[in-house]
Design an enzyme around this catalytic site. Structure first.
Site, PDB file in Angstrom:
ATOM      1  N   CYS A   2       5.099  11.477   4.132  1.00 53.94           N
ATOM      2  CA  CYS A   2       5.692  12.054   5.328  1.00 53.94           C
ATOM      3  C   CYS A   2       6.981  12.780   4.924  1.00 53.94           C
ATOM      4  O   CYS A   2       7.739  12.298   4.084  1.00 53.94           O
ATOM      5  CB  CYS A   2       6.037  11.042   6.410  1.00 53.94           C
ATOM      6  N   ARG A  27       4.209  16.098   0.981  1.00 55.88           N
ATOM      7  CA  ARG A  27       4.402  14.689   1.318  1.00 55.88           C
ATOM      8  C   ARG A  27       3.409  14.173   2.348  1.00 55.88           C
ATOM      9  O   ARG A  27       3.379  12.985   2.663  1.00 55.88           O
ATOM     10  CB  ARG A  27       5.826  14.457   1.834  1.00 55.88           C
ATOM     11  N   TRP A  74       1.720  11.933   6.880  1.00 53.06           N
ATOM     12  CA  TRP A  74       0.605  11.342   6.144  1.00 53.06           C
ATOM     13  C   TRP A  74       0.293  10.052   6.904  1.00 53.06           C
ATOM     14  O   TRP A  74       1.103   9.131   6.940  1.00 53.06           O
ATOM     15  CB  TRP A  74       1.017  11.046   4.705  1.00 53.06           C
ATOM     16  N   ASN A 100       9.795   8.234   8.231  1.00 51.79           N
ATOM     17  CA  ASN A 100       8.988   8.123   7.020  1.00 51.79           C
ATOM     18  C   ASN A 100       9.104   6.678   6.571  1.00 51.79           C
ATOM     19  O   ASN A 100      10.205   6.181   6.378  1.00 51.79           O
ATOM     20  CB  ASN A 100       9.555   9.098   5.974  1.00 51.79           C
ATOM     21  N   GLY A 101       7.982   5.985   6.436  1.00 50.68           N
ATOM     22  CA  GLY A 101       8.014   4.575   6.049  1.00 50.68           C
ATOM     23  C   GLY A 101       7.063   3.797   6.935  1.00 50.68           C
ATOM     24  O   GLY A 101       6.205   4.383   7.610  1.00 50.68           O
ATOM     25  N   GLU A 478      -6.315  10.107 -17.864  1.00 52.75           N
ATOM     26  CA  GLU A 478      -5.597  11.100 -17.066  1.00 52.75           C
ATOM     27  C   GLU A 478      -6.521  12.275 -16.720  1.00 52.75           C
ATOM     28  O   GLU A 478      -6.460  12.822 -15.620  1.00 52.75           O
ATOM     29  CB  GLU A 478      -4.345  11.570 -17.821  1.00 52.75           C
ATOM     30  N   LYS A 482      -7.395  13.557 -12.902  1.00 51.14           N
ATOM     31  CA  LYS A 482      -7.176  14.934 -12.409  1.00 51.14           C
ATOM     32  C   LYS A 482      -8.444  15.451 -11.740  1.00 51.14           C
ATOM     33  O   LYS A 482      -8.387  16.059 -10.684  1.00 51.14           O
ATOM     34  CB  LYS A 482      -6.795  15.897 -13.553  1.00 51.14           C
ATOM     35  N   GLU A 485      -9.041  13.713  -8.284  1.00 49.77           N
ATOM     36  CA  GLU A 485      -8.126  13.970  -7.165  1.00 49.77           C
ATOM     37  C   GLU A 485      -8.192  15.390  -6.647  1.00 49.77           C
ATOM     38  O   GLU A 485      -8.026  15.601  -5.448  1.00 49.77           O
ATOM     39  CB  GLU A 485      -6.702  13.527  -7.469  1.00 49.77           C
ATOM     40  N   HIS A 501     -21.963  -0.630 -23.947  1.00 46.08           N
ATOM     41  CA  HIS A 501     -21.986  -1.973 -23.354  1.00 46.08           C
ATOM     42  C   HIS A 501     -22.317  -1.947 -21.865  1.00 46.08           C
ATOM     43  O   HIS A 501     -21.964  -2.865 -21.139  1.00 46.08           O
ATOM     44  CB  HIS A 501     -20.652  -2.676 -23.611  1.00 46.08           C
ATOM     45  N   LYS A 598       2.040  13.470  -2.210  1.00 44.72           N
ATOM     46  CA  LYS A 598       2.609  13.402  -3.559  1.00 44.72           C
ATOM     47  C   LYS A 598       3.479  12.175  -3.791  1.00 44.72           C
ATOM     48  O   LYS A 598       3.416  11.554  -4.825  1.00 44.72           O
ATOM     49  CB  LYS A 598       3.415  14.664  -3.848  1.00 44.72           C
TER      50      LYS A 598
HETATM   51  C1  F6R Z   1      -1.721  12.135  -9.923  1.00 47.95           C
HETATM   52  C2  F6R Z   1      -0.543  11.831  -9.186  1.00 47.95           C
HETATM   53  C3  F6R Z   1      -0.284  10.395  -8.798  1.00 47.95           C
HETATM   54  C4  F6R Z   1       1.142  10.044  -9.194  1.00 47.95           C
HETATM   55  C5  F6R Z   1       1.511   8.647  -8.697  1.00 47.95           C
HETATM   56  C6  F6R Z   1       2.907   8.252  -9.138  1.00 47.95           C
HETATM   57  O1  F6R Z   1      -1.806  13.470 -10.262  1.00 47.95           O
HETATM   58  O2  F6R Z   1       0.217  12.707  -8.903  1.00 47.95           O
HETATM   59  O3  F6R Z   1      -1.194   9.509  -9.373  1.00 47.95           O
HETATM   60  O4  F6R Z   1       1.231  10.138 -10.590  1.00 47.95           O
HETATM   61  O5  F6R Z   1       1.434   8.603  -7.316  1.00 47.95           O
HETATM   62  O6  F6R Z   1       3.858   9.134  -8.638  1.00 47.95           O
HETATM   63  P1  F6R Z   1       5.323   9.177  -9.228  1.00 47.95           P
HETATM   64  O7  F6R Z   1       5.213   9.683 -10.624  1.00 47.95           O
HETATM   65  O8  F6R Z   1       6.061  10.115  -8.336  1.00 47.95           O
HETATM   66  O9  F6R Z   1       5.851   7.776  -9.178  1.00 47.95           O
END
Ligand code: F6R
Length: 603
Positions: A2, A27, A74, A100-101, A478, A482, A485, A501, A598
């Site tokens: 948010c 956000r 969000w 936000n929260g 990783e 990617k 997501e 396995h 994010k």
């Molecule tokens: C993946 C992604 C999330 C963040 C995770 C941690 O591309 O962006 O998995 O890596 O939410 O976020 P931070 O680094 O802001 O603590």
């Protein structure tokens, strides 16, 4: 999660608020709304969906009011709908709140308010706040700040909030507990936001609210018992431009060489073949005393930590691991005074990582941060560490922050190695490799057209495996993250040897397998993994810096050779582009993947 914005000043607030929200859309983007006070009444506008939908709903003549608050959501409590969109107001429509929260005792507070005759207009946890504040404000014998303070006494949970009272159009009240709030100081006007991104168009003079703070802001200043002096943020409005790219993810992928140059700037010590990380505030004796390194993070930050742990064991010969911050905080962890804990977070706001830091500190653990956003909660809470200096990362999927994290961990491993048994010759080779890393990343990025062609061939797959051994493990994890997501294609990462396995049963012509093949002593094992997949008809995409036999893999994504220990940083680059181009081929909303946000500030 948010985004919230507030404005009080001399200009009509609505447009300023909407522009600010657009910068915070990363956000959350389920709904957006704003409230502006004009002639002692509030005008509220809301829209389901994006900030652009709110802009359209506002029309050509928004309220001329010069104070207002806004929110991009969000969803946590209640579906994304207009009725659940913020701002929420009390029954009389006098008090408006953006939040936000999460109000954790919302159900209990709601029941009490309903018993008092309050009628609720939404399903959100937030709506209890305006009702409580209106009740506390009563006959106006209290200031708005006093009313907010009084209301918050009974509230449990996390909040960053901004409150607007139609009867007091010269002020806003802000409060913070766990969710970020930053004030922006203009000339005869003041701004509030969840992130400086929404402010830098107007001002670079900011004040970060600390947890538990509450303040009143007016057009000419701010008042709060513990607020510090303003600081100047090192971020420009231009940093939020697309700069000719179709989206922020493309921009951020291509910014990596520059980001890594910033990570390395001033941190390579050629004379002693080591790294300089003064922000850690650890002298050589303390560095030598570290018996273990534990990285803590979530999502991509966790995978970066896993790569960091590998660097630490390989280069410094210090036992190391990486922990999911969310599990760590609730596990009643054993905290060891000789362990260096590294909290890893791009945003510096991730609630689970922040809580893990607090738990560690409570038990006397030594914790440093590896954070991108200066002034963020985790950076402040740690008080020492390594800033990434990667610049703002806007796209929800992390790319340049990830590679900046892993590069920082290579520096940390070099530093710890050089106070132990890593030789000067080995250190020199690594310093040289790190110096060449940004150019090598540039080289890897130049292969984008080939990666895009491979992505177009495989984007329709139902699912993919990502496989790697040791130096390829975190890269594979990783890479899979990617793809999931941003393209919504299912992907699972496995240690390559584990395939036999169980998961090999899933391999057939419809299951592409991405195999990470560093040119190291395990190359024969990785070649054999590829052959096992091919024998079952599985298509193989190899990501490598080695010369693989012709025809071994169906597609080969190449990166240059650097130094074997640093190769994992480079091998991740084509996988970012692979996910990007799969998502593009499938027509996904690349910067704002569905259901995500994010900065994860709620549990
Ligand atoms: C993946 C992604 C999330 C963040 C995770 C941690 O591309 O962006 O998995 O890596 O939410 O976020 P931070 O680094 O802001 O603590």
């Amino acid at each position: 999660m948010c985004g919230i914005v507030g404005y009080v000043g001399t200009r009509p607030a609505a447009r300023i608020l909407v522009e600010g929200l657009a910068r915070l859309e990363y956000r959350g983007y389920d709904s957006a709304g704003l409230a502006v006070a004009y002639r002692k009444a509030l005008r509220t506008t809301k829209a389901v969906g994006r900030v652009d939908d709110l802009r359209a709903a506002l029309g050509d003549e928004p309220s001329p009011g010069r104070v207002g608050i806004a929110h991009t959501r969000w969803a946590t409590h209640g579906e994304p709908s207009e009725r659940n969109a913020h701002p929420h107001t009390d029954a009389s429509g006098r008090i408006a709140v953006v939040h936000n929260g999460i109000v954790e005792n919302a159900e209990e507070l709601r029941a009490k308010l309903i018993a008092d005759g309050v009628v609720f207009a939404s399903d959100t946890d937030t709506e209890v706040l305006p009702h409580l504040i209106a009740k506390a404000a009563g006959d106006d014998s209290r200031t708005l700040e006093e009313a907010v303070r009084e209301a918050l006494r009974v509230v449990e949970g996390t909040y960053g909030l901004v409150v607007l009272d139609a009867r007091r159009p010269d002020e806003l009240v802000v409060a913070r507990n766990g969710s970020p709030i930053v004030l922006g100081l203009g000339d005869g006007e003041m701004f509030v936001a969840s992130d400086v991104a929404a402010l830098v168009r107007h001002t670079r003079q900011v004040v970060f609210l600390a947890d538990g703070e509450l303040a009143t802001i007016t057009a000419t200043g701010y008042e709060g018992s513990r607020l510090g002096p303003p600081t100047t943020v090192d971020v420009d409005d231009d940093d939020y431009d697309l700069d000719g790219h179709p989206d922020f993810l493309s921009k951020e992928i291509h910014e990596q060489p520059a980001a890594l140059r910033r990570v390395l700037a001033g941190r390579l010590d050629t004379r002693f073949a080591t790294a300089r990380l003064d922000g850690l505030r650890l002298d050589p004796r303390e560095l030598r005393g570290i018996r273990r390194v534990t990285f803590l993070g979530c999502g991509s930050a966790l995978y970066a930590g896993q790569m960091g742990a590998m660097f630490m064991e390989e280069l410094a010969r210090v036992p190391a691991d990486a922990e999911q911050a969310s599990e760590f905080r609730y596990r009643n962890p054993l905290v060891d005074p000789d362990t260096l804990y590294v909290a890893v977070s791009q945003s510096g706001e991730t609630i689970d990582t922040l809580a893990a830091v607090e738990e560690l500190q409570r038990k006397g653990g030594r914790v440093v941060g590896c954070v991108n956003v200066i002034g963020s909660a985790i950076a402040r809470q740690c008080g020492a560490g390594m800033f990434l200096h990667a610049g703002p990362e806007v796209s929800v999927a992390s790319t340049k922050a990830f590679s900046s994290m892993t590069t920082s961990f290579a520096l940390l491993a070099l530093l710890l190695g050089r106070v132990r048994d890593l030789s000067s010759a080995h250190g020199t080779r690594l310093v040289d490799g790190l110096r060449r890393l940004p150019d090598a990343v540039e080289h890897a990025l130049a292969g984008e057209a080939e990666v895009a062609a491979v992505a177009r061939r495989y984007a329709e797959a139902r699912s993919m495996f990502y496989l790697g051994r040791v130096r390829g493990s975190a890269v594979a994890r990783e890479g899979a993250q990617k793809l999931k997501e941003i393209s919504y294609v299912h992907a699972e990462a496995y240690a390559a040897a584990e395939l036999k396995h169980g998961p090999l049963a899933l391999v057939d012509a419809t299951m592409p397998c991405v195999v990470v093949v560093p040119d190291d002593e395990l190359i024969a094992k990785n070649v054999s993994t590829i052959e096992q997949i091919k024998a079952r008809g599985g298509p193989v995409i190899a990501v490598t810096n080695a010369d693989l036999p012709d025809g071994l893999a169906d597609a080969v994504l190449r990166v240059p050779r650097l130094e074997p220990e640093l190769d994992p940083i480079l091998l991740g680059i084509p996988l970012q582009m692979l996910a990007y181009h799969c998502a593009a081929a499938l027509g996904r909303d690349i910067d704002k993947p569905r259901n995500l946000a994010k900065s994860v500030t709620v549990e």
